[in-house]
Scaffold this active site. Structure first.
Site, PDB file in Angstrom:
ATOM      1  CG  ASP A 418      -1.800   1.189   1.347  1.00 46.14           C
ATOM      2  OD1 ASP A 418      -2.683   1.317   0.481  1.00 46.14           O
ATOM      3  OD2 ASP A 418      -1.625   2.001   2.274  1.00 46.14           O
ATOM      4  CD  GLU A 471      -2.554   2.436  -3.342  1.00 50.28           C
ATOM      5  OE1 GLU A 471      -3.614   3.067  -3.451  1.00 50.28           O
ATOM      6  OE2 GLU A 471      -1.937   2.374  -2.265  1.00 50.28           O
TER       7      GLU A 471
END
Length: 737
Positions: A418, A471
């Protein structure tokens, strides 16, 4: 009872040590407590605040020898020829006033961690850190108990506290292993399931809030925050075949279609269940995702986190599955069931930041240990969280060990990392003067770059077949290039640009789409710069953004038709697929983590039609190699019609060198008759899927199962097809010869 032992050392000579122990301030309890040789005799000293009496028990001796209490809670007596280095040579019988405890003496045990462990921890290269630090049920010199170990190099004193010692930090102070900064203690007769924390006197002499174990493998149910001693082995696996074949299932030429799920809100709200969440998800989610044709489940972070509203993106227990959903063994069993069903498991993993909750990592030993000390480096203004100091070898080792924990201990197949962009740039979301340049004066976070490369290289080396996904929302070069080639080493990257561009296009009314035609074509300009996953993730259906269905313009029928056509475009576009739960049924409202997927919507044929379409797209995607085999090869894609902005039509060819698939999208509500498309092969082109089919809730406009070519030149080809393009529809045709 035998006569009481005597001591050759008067208590007055130990007065300073005794006072430090009783006040919880002694830094070296093993120097005083336990058995010690004095002249030719052994003396045993025990700290047991609030105990009425303490006796020494030896096998074969006639009764127990009571140790005199020389200070309130401090017992000391001579024990004759008691040998040192043999913890099982005696036991302590402690009368707590109404309850009696018999146990080996924790301070009779020698150092526990080996010199190699300490060296590797100091070097930041311990690849089994979770087996070294934390709490572990084990047998030491024939005695069963729990070994605790924690890194707190600047602490003045660290104690283990829990129900087993009335949370009294004086009872079990730990031994400091100098150099590595590791505190350790073996507590005999403890078992799995015990709650515990660490009580720490910080670098400045202050007593810190009780700290959860950074390497705890199990925790108690939030909002409680204690760590839990885990069982030695979480689960007996049955997925050998899956583990042996998963590398091929996740390779660059394999079909990967991901169903993203928040474990706490996927299940229907059908009342309280005696079964835990992982059991229920195994019973319902696993067969559902399999039936829908997905190849992988991706779970929003399931690491322990204090605030449920963070959806797991503010974790503190990065080695422990959250107790909200069940035990670690329950989670392992869920992964095993996924593998038995042919589903891979991807976990969202967060090395970018951690919350400031006082029981967590913040100023763990009274100093900025895990975080940067300067808020210009160590504080995230967007999330009010702290940033890991990845320039510190022990912290980098800690985070890589967390990654390995999920991939090795729980057989997880992939980590989706993330907020990588926030890690890569020192000025991320900061104004001028609010950040510190790197050593070369630049904005790149060199420590984070080194960490990501090291993490990915370690995963590749130690976890065969496992993959990592970034990401990353900027144009950082080489995210999926190998570290040895200057890249970050990820296997895949989320294509955030494609997602934003195409959703922006779909948001426009069809009459205006001709002015934004490039939003749908621009993705192919950079489609092969990285290995991409096309994400329609949870981030696009929260915080007032609306559901996918409600992003679509027009009346109710047109909104469904737009969404179906868009899915057809996505599933035929180069890039792996990812869809957040609820999107596959065209959920009307945006995601609410306190509710469940809107399953009652499936009573409506239009919603059922979208669900059937996604199922068929997944099956077609796997069945037709041209749709996935050359996702990373420019030779596998070619535009046929990329410039018909006036009609908002796109047509492109996917091929694998043997088979050809044609996708044609019409993003206006006007059917196009006799729309001519040039194709490279003469013969029959079968219509494999039409998003406007009546079975999906469409108008049923199509091509009667397929079309034969005509010797009419078009788009640089000698042969062409005359097609009917349905309104707001995507058709997929395969060359049949």
């Amino acid at each position: 009872m035998t006569s009481a032992p005597t001591s050759t050392t008067p208590a007055d000579a130990l007065d300073g040590d005794i006072q430090a122990l009783l006040s919880g301030r002694h830094a070296d309890p093993f120097r005083i407590l336990g058995p010690h040789r004095e002249d030719t005799r052994t003396v045993v000293r025990v700290l047991a605040p609030h105990a009425r009496r303490v006796s020494l028990v030896r096998d074969g001796a006639a009764g127990a020898a009571e140790l005199p209490q020389v200070r309130d809670g401090f017992f000391m007596g001579e024990a004759g020829d008691l040998p040192l280095g043999e913890p099982s040579a005696y036991r302590l019988r402690i009368d707590w006033g109404g309850a009696e405890q018999e146990t080996e003496d924790p301070y009779a045990f020698g150092p526990l961690l080996g010199d190699l462990d300490l060296y590797l921890i100091g070097e930041g290269r311990h690849e089994a850190l979770a087996d070294c630090l934390g709490s572990h049920v084990m047998t030491v010199q024939g005695v069963q108990g729990v070994r605790f170990a924690v890194w707190a190099p600047n602490a003045r004193r660290v104690s283990v506290v829990g129900d087993f010692n009335a949370w009294d930090g004086r009872r079990h102070p730990m031994r400091l292993r100098h150099g590595a900064g590791i505190w350790e203690l073996f507590i005999p007769r403890l078992q799995a399931g015990e709650r515990y924390k660490y009580e720490i006197v910080g670098a400045g002499g202050q007593l810190l809030p009780l700290k959860a174990d950074p390497l705890a493998r199990q925790t108690e149910m939030p909002p409680a925050t204690a760590s839990v001693v885990p069982p030695p082995e979480p689960f007996s696996w049955t997925d050998d075949e899956w583990m042996a074949t998963r590398a091929a299932r996740q390779a660059h030429d394999a079909p990967i279609s991901v169903y993203e799920v928040h474990a706490g809100s996927w299940l229907p709200r059908d009342g309280d269940s005696e079964e835990n969440v992982w059991q229920r998800l195994g019973d319902r989610l696993v067969p559902y995702a399999k039936d829908m044709g997905f190849t992988h489940l991706e779970l929003l972070p399931i690491m322990e986190h204090p605030f449920g509203g963070s959806w797991g993106y503010q974790p503190l227990g990065v080695f422990a599955p959250t107790a909200r959903y069940g035990t670690p063994a329950d989670f392992a069993r869920f992964v095993d069931r996924c593998h038995a069903a042919g589903l891979g498991v991807i976990l969202d993993w967060v090395p970018a930041h951690f919350p400031t909750d006082t029981h967590g990592l913040v100023e763990f030993d009274g100093t900025a240990l895990y975080e940067y000390s300067d808020p210009r480096e160590g504080f995230h203004p967007d999330w009010n969280t702290l940033i890991y100091n990845l320039g510190r070898t022990e912290v980098r080792n800690f985070m890589i060990a967390s990654a390995l924990e999920w991939l090795q201990r729980y057989h997880v197949d992939a980590l989706r990392v993330d907020a990588v962009a926030s890690m890569l740039y020192r000025d991320y979301s900061r104004n001028a003067g609010e950040w510190i340049p790197n050593r070369y004066g630049g904005r790149e976070n060199l420590e984070a770059v080194d960490f990501l490369r090291d993490m990915n290289a370690t995963v590749t080396r130690l976890c065969p077949g496992a993959i990592t996904v970034a990401e990353e929302s900027t144009a950082w070069p080489g995210v999926t290039a190998r570290p040895e080639d200057g890249g970050l080493g990820f296997t895949y990257k989320w294509n955030m640009g494609w997602m934003h561009d195409t959703l922006r296009y779909m948001h426009h009314e069809p009459v205006h789409r001709s002015y934004h035609h490039h939003d749908m074509t621009f993705g192919m300009v950079y489609a092969y710069s990285e290995r991409f996953i096309l994400p329609l993730s949870h981030d696009e259906v929260v915080h007032g953004k609306g559901s996918l269905l409600n992003k679509m313009p027009g009346d109710r029928w047109q909104r469904f038709a737009n969404l179906r056509a868009y899915f057809g475009f996505m599933w035929t576009h180069p890039g792996r697929k990812l869809l957040f739960m609820g999107g596959e049924i065209a959920q009307p409202a945006e995601w609410n983590h306190d509710a469940s997927v809107d399953w009652p919507a499936l009573d409506d044929p239009l919603h059922r039609g979208v669900q059937q379409l996604v199922r068929d797209l997944n099956n077609l995607y796997r069945e037709l190699p041209p749709l996935h085999r050359h996702d990373t090869d420019p030779g596998g894609f070619s535009w046929v019609v990329g410039d018909d902005a006036g009609n908002s039509v796109f047509a492109y060819m996917r091929n694998d060198g043997e088979r050809h698939v044609l996708a044609v999208c019409n993003f206006t509500p006007v059917p196009r008759h006799d729309y001519r498309i040039g194709v490279p092969r003469p013969g029959w082109w079968r219509e494999r899927l039409n998003t406007d089919a009546a079975d999906y809730g469409g108008s049923g406009v199509g091509n009667g199962g397929g079309r034969s070519t005509e010797a009419i030149a078009a788009h640089g080809q000698a042969q062409s097809l005359s097609l009917i393009l349905p309104p707001l529809g995507t058709v997929i045709l395969e060359y049949q010869g």
